[in-house]
Enzyme design. Structure first.
Site, mmCIF file in Angstrom:
data_model
loop_
_atom_site.group_PDB
_atom_site.id
_atom_site.type_symbol
_atom_site.label_atom_id
_atom_site.label_comp_id
_atom_site.label_asym_id
_atom_site.label_seq_id
_atom_site.Cartn_x
_atom_site.Cartn_y
_atom_site.Cartn_z
ATOM 1 N N ASP A 25 -0.073 -5.408 1.790
ATOM 2 C CA ASP A 25 -1.012 -4.957 0.753
ATOM 3 C C ASP A 25 -2.454 -5.309 1.100
ATOM 4 O OD1 ASP A 25 1.269 -4.191 -0.904
ATOM 5 O OD2 ASP A 25 1.509 -6.330 -1.250
ATOM 6 N N HIS A 33 1.121 2.631 1.675
ATOM 7 C CA HIS A 33 -0.296 2.687 2.035
ATOM 8 C C HIS A 33 -0.983 3.682 1.111
ATOM 9 C CE1 HIS A 33 0.667 1.449 6.481
ATOM 10 N NE2 HIS A 33 0.716 0.438 5.651
#
Length: 426
Positions: A14, A42
C-alpha cells in the site's frame, strides 16, 4: 542485453507503487507483473478517474506498451475478466492487443478461494489476515506439483478435466463438509473462459528475453511488498510469493543480469493490513489521524490499515535485500498538518540496539523502538510541483530518510494524481 527497471514496495504494501509505475510506464515498451495474484491492489488516478488494478499490470493504461502477466503470477480467471470489464467502463481501451498472459502461470480456482476462507476461519484469533482470494492454497498446489496452469486449460480437455477433479477432490477430503461445486466450476472454465483466454496467451519467457535483446524498455512492477515476502517478510504474516527482487527472475524467466534500476517505494509513514507486529503503530489519535487523512483502506479488501510513524529499520532491511538504486517517497502530503513528526531510527532489545531484523513475530514483539523527532511544515504541499518549492522542513524530512539509508530519493509524492509526483534533482 538491455536492463529492466523494477518497482518494489519497501514496507508492508500500500505504498503507492501504482502511481510510480504509471509515471514511469509512459516511457516503457513492456510492463510486467511477476508474482502474486488479485490479493494485491494498485490505484492509478488520471484526471478524475481512479483505476483499480489487482491482476492487470497498472501500466496497462499506457496504450503504446505491452502488458505482461508473468509465470509467477497466479490467476483467477473470473476475477481477471471482471477487473478488465470494470476498468473498461472507466476508459481502459485496446487491451486485447496489448495484454499478454504467460502459458506457465498457475490458475486460482473458486475452490482455492473457498478453502482459503475456511483455513483462515479455522485459525480463530490466530488468523493471518489473508485476503481469502485463494492465493496461499494455489501456491501450495503449485509447490505440491498438483496445480494447473494456463497451458493446461488450453491443452487437452480430457486431461484438464481429470487433473482438475483430482485436485478438487483432494480439498474435498480435507474439508468434507464443504460444497466446492467442482463440476459447475469445471464447466464454467471450459465453456466461458477457455476460448476468451486463448488469444491472450504466449510463451512470455521467450517474448521478454527477445524484447531485452532488442533493447526494448521493460518495467516490472512488484505486487504486495518486501515485508510480505514468503522468505524475508514477517513470517507467518506474509503472502505466498517472493515479492522482493528475487521474484523478478523466477516470476518472468529473465536472467539476473537483466535487472537494472530497482526503485523502492516508501510511504512517508508506515501502514499494515492484517495481523502481525507493527513496531511503530500508533493506537491513539495520531494513528487515527493518519488513517483518516490518508484514507487508509485496502484496495482489494477494503480493510482498515493500521498506521504508525515511519520505520527506518524496516526500510534499511528491505533496501539491503533488494539493492534499491533509488527511492520514491509517497503520500508526504498526509503529514501536512502535523506540528511534530517522529521517525523510528533503531530497534532496541534488552535496551541495546540490534543490527538485524528479527526473524520471528515473537522476537519482534520484544523490541522497543527509538525515535527522532522533527518539526512538521504545517502547510498544504499538494500543489507543489518542484522539489525546491517544498517547505524547508519537508525537505529536511526527505533528506533525513536519504542520509539514513544512503539511497538517493528520486521521486516524492504529494497527492494522488499522476502529476503529483515530484522528481528530485540529483
Amino acid at each position: 542485453m538491455n536492463q529492466a527497471t523494477v518497482v518494489l514496495g519497501a514496507q508492508w504494501g500500500d505504498e503507492g507503487k501504482g502511481k510510480i509505475v504509471d509515471l514511469i510506464a509512459a516511457q516503457q515498451d513492456v510492463i510486467c507483473r511477476c508474482q502474486g495474484g488479485n490479493n494485491a491492489g494498485h490505484t492509478v488516478v488520471i484526471g478524475d478517474v481512479a483505476y483499480d488494478f489487482h491482476l492487470l499490470p497498472s501500466g496497462i493504461i499506457n496504450e503504446d506498451s505491452l502488458s505482461v502477466i508473468g509465470n509467477g503470477v497466479v490467476i483467477h480467471l473470473p476475477g481477471l475478466f471482471s477487473e478488465i470489464a470494470a476498468n473498461e467502463k472507466k476508459g481502459l481501451r485496446n487491451w486485447q492487443q496489448r495484454l499478454i498472459i504467460s502459458d506457465r502461470a498457475h490458475l486460482v480456482f473458486d475452490f482455492h478461494q473457498m478453502v482459503d476462507g475456511m483455513e483462515e476461519s479455522s485459525r480463530g484469533t490466530k488468523n493471518l489476515g489473508t485476503t481469502k482470494k485463494g492465493i496461499g492454497p494455489t501456491y501450495s498446489s503449485k509447490a505440491g506439483r498438483s496445480g494447473l496452469r494456463v497451458s493446461d486449460l488450453l491443452g487437452d480437455e480430457q486431461a484438464f478435466r481429470e487433473r482438475f477433479m483430482k485436485l478438487g477432490r483432494h480439498f474435498e477430503r480435507l474439508f468434507p463438509d464443504a460444497d466446492l461445486k467442482l463440476e459447475s466450476e469445471l464447466q464454467t472454465l471450459l465453456q466461458d473462459y477457455r476460448e476468451r483466454l486463448r488469444p491472450l496467451v504466449r510463451d512470455t519467457v521467450a517474448l521478454l528475453n527477445k524484447q531485452l535483446s532488442l533493447g526494448k524498455k521493460i518495467l516490472i512492477e512488484g505486487a504486495n511488498a518486501t515485508m510480505l515476502d514468503i522468505d524475508f517478510g514477517t513470517y507467518p504474516y506474509v503472502t505466498s510469493s517472493n515479492c522482493s527482487v528475487g521474484g523478478v527472475c523466477t516470476g518472468l524467466g529473465i536472467p539476473c543480469r537483466a535487472v537494472g534500476d530497482v526503485i523502492g517505494v516508501v510511504k512517508a509513514y508506515t501502514t499494515r493490513v492484517g495481523a502481525g507486529r507493527l513496531p511503530t503503530e500508533q493506537l491513539n489519535d495520531i494513528g487515527e489521524k493518519l488513517q483518516t487523512i490518508g484514507k487508509e483502506y485496502g484496495v482489494t479488501t477494503g480493510r482498515k490499515r493500521r498506521c504508525g510513524w515511519l520505520d527506518l529499520p524496516v526500510v534499511k532491511y528491505t533496501a539491503m535485500i533488494n539493492g534499491f538504486s533509488a527511492l520514491a517517497i509517497t503520500k508526504l502530503d498526509i503529514l501536512d498538518s502535523f506540528e511534530e513528526l517522529k521517525i523510528c531510527t533503531s530497534y532496541l532489545k534488552d535496551g541495546n540496539p540490534i543490527d538485524y531484523f528479527p526473524a520471528t513475530d515473537e522476537e519482534l514483539r520484544q523490541i522497543e523502538v527509538e525515535y527522532v523527532t522533527m518539526p512538521g511544515w504545517c502547510c498544504d504541499i499538494t500543489g507543489v510541483r518542484s522539489y525546491n518549492d517544498m517547505p524547508v522542513n519537508a525537505q529536511k524530512y526527505i533528506e533525513f530518510i536519504r542520509s539514513s539509508l544512503n539511497v538517493p530519493v528520486r521521486y516524492v509524492g504529494v497527492g494522488p494524481s499522476r502529476d503529483s509526483i515530484i522528481e528530485v534533482p540529483q
